[in-house]
Write a protein that holds these residues in place. Sequence first.
Motif, PDB file in Angstrom:
ATOM      1  N   LEU A   1       0.879  -1.135   0.031  1.00  0.00           N
ATOM      2  CA  LEU A   1       0.053  -0.208   0.025  1.00  0.00           C
ATOM      3  C   LEU A   1       0.812   1.245   0.019  1.00  0.00           C
ATOM      4  CD1 LEU A   1      -2.670  -1.256   2.698  1.00  0.00           C
ATOM      5  CD2 LEU A   1      -3.096  -1.035   0.320  1.00  0.00           C
ATOM      6  N   SER A   2       2.097   0.972  -0.554  1.00  0.00           N
ATOM      7  CA  SER A   2       2.878   2.325  -0.518  1.00  0.00           C
ATOM      8  C   SER A   2       2.358   3.564  -1.253  1.00  0.00           C
ATOM      9  CB  SER A   2       4.357   2.126  -1.233  1.00  0.00           C
ATOM     10  OG  SER A   2       5.007   0.894  -0.758  1.00  0.00           O
ATOM     11  N   GLY A   3       2.512   4.530  -0.602  1.00  0.00           N
ATOM     12  CA  GLY A   3       2.111   5.971  -1.233  1.00  0.00           C
ATOM     13  C   GLY A   3       0.483   6.069  -1.145  1.00  0.00           C
TER      14      GLY A   3
ATOM     15  N   ASP B   1      -6.121 -10.687   4.615  1.00  0.00           N
ATOM     16  CA  ASP B   1      -5.117 -11.238   5.018  1.00  0.00           C
ATOM     17  C   ASP B   1      -3.916 -10.133   5.537  1.00  0.00           C
ATOM     18  OD1 ASP B   1      -6.315 -13.764   4.908  1.00  0.00           O
ATOM     19  OD2 ASP B   1      -4.892 -14.403   3.240  1.00  0.00           O
ATOM     20  N   THR B   2      -3.690  -9.232   4.593  1.00  0.00           N
ATOM     21  CA  THR B   2      -2.599  -8.388   4.894  1.00  0.00           C
ATOM     22  C   THR B   2      -3.087  -7.329   6.160  1.00  0.00           C
ATOM     23  OG1 THR B   2      -1.882  -8.037   2.660  1.00  0.00           O
ATOM     24  CG2 THR B   2      -1.550  -6.086   3.961  1.00  0.00           C
TER      25      THR B   2
ATOM     26  N   GLU C   1       2.204  -3.094   4.783  1.00  0.00           N
ATOM     27  CA  GLU C   1       3.138  -3.114   4.037  1.00  0.00           C
ATOM     28  C   GLU C   1       3.358  -1.576   3.129  1.00  0.00           C
ATOM     29  OE1 GLU C   1       6.618  -4.779   1.699  1.00  0.00           O
ATOM     30  OE2 GLU C   1       5.523  -5.510   3.728  1.00  0.00           O
ATOM     31  N   GLY C   2       4.377  -1.179   3.071  1.00  0.00           N
ATOM     32  CA  GLY C   2       4.472   0.159   2.457  1.00  0.00           C
ATOM     33  C   GLY C   2       4.235   1.362   3.216  1.00  0.00           C
TER      34      GLY C   2
ATOM     35  N   LEU D   1      -1.460   1.087  12.635  1.00  0.00           N
ATOM     36  CA  LEU D   1      -1.649   0.477  11.766  1.00  0.00           C
ATOM     37  C   LEU D   1      -0.822   0.912  10.317  1.00  0.00           C
ATOM     38  CD1 LEU D   1      -3.579  -1.938  10.573  1.00  0.00           C
ATOM     39  CD2 LEU D   1      -5.172  -0.024   9.941  1.00  0.00           C
ATOM     40  N   SER D   2      -0.556   2.166  10.424  1.00  0.00           N
ATOM     41  CA  SER D   2       0.230   2.828   9.220  1.00  0.00           C
ATOM     42  C   SER D   2       1.551   2.141   9.513  1.00  0.00           C
ATOM     43  CB  SER D   2       0.464   4.243   9.442  1.00  0.00           C
ATOM     44  OG  SER D   2       1.227   4.797   8.547  1.00  0.00           O
TER      45      SER D   2
END
Length: 364
Positions: A31-33, A299-300, A64-65, A59-60
Amino acid sequence: MINRHTTVRGLAAAFAATTALAAVPAVAADLSGKTIEYVIPFSESGGSAAWANFYAPLLSDALEGNPTVVVRYRPGAGSTEGANWFQSNQNKDDGTLIFGTSGSTQFPYLLGDPRVRYEYKDWQVVLASGTGGVVYLPPELGEKFDGDFDDLKEEFFLYGSQGATTLDLVPLLAFKMLGLQVDPVFGVEGRGDGRLMFERGEANIDYQTTSAYLSNVQPLVDDGIAVPAFTWGALDDDGNIVRDPTFPDLPSFKEVCEATEGCETEGVAWDAWKAFFVSGFAAQKLVYLPGSASQDLVDTYTAAFDAVKAREDFKEISGETLGVYPQATGAAAQKANEAATTITPEAKQYVLDWLEEAYNVTLD
């Protein structure tokens, strides 16, 4: 028909499960950016806002990202407006929208409120948070409480209430089961206002959720202005109500009910109270992804919340906001979601009949 007792036993057992049972994505969604909107159907001044703002930065860090997680507020119509909005956004499938509910959102759903146009079965749960609550009295009445309310049934109580179909349904039904003469003063905007009524002498019975009690009522107890009577309790692994782990020296409502003449801990009234207790406290707050989100995203998020819970400092930093209650993910969260959004037809009808008879409240 769903067996309510089996469901609640499953909830408690699932809460006790280890995080090793949670799904772990083979490849976490990146979830980058991106900016994650963490929407809650409440204003920024309540307990749900504190809960969401506690989790948002954690959470941030865990996703991932490291996307930016921003809490958005969509209050209105007792939280049903925001929930209806989320229902209309079920096609948001990129992981940038999550939604947080509370018992105030579950209750209208359980009661069949016509304002409800949302369906929990369409949503995908990734976290379930429990909490507790404490009922307290002024000293002159507290000294008459000795584990039961038999000596207090002739007293007239005033209670500041947000409304009979809000989370106050749990205390109001409990007071009825105990045989107390309680006149609710409807229209207070929040439990904090109910506490202020108590402090001003305008109410002589009140309850606060655990975090609010610890912050705002414990000082009153320390000063001799308030006397705690009982907690709503907590659930053990078999779905039984036991003492609240945050207040182990206080009896649970079940203990007080068993000790008070005329109060029964079995039958339709008890089933109704327990259903709303689970929905309003034992599994009060839940986080969802839209139904269209992929399993990888589910799942993420599950793995991210597991990572948050696994932090070495989690117990220390979460104590004031979350207490020591379960923070369930994976299969445990799914069990919690089922229990918090399920009621038998008999228990539902009992509550609807009582609301109409006692408060002239109908949900037409």
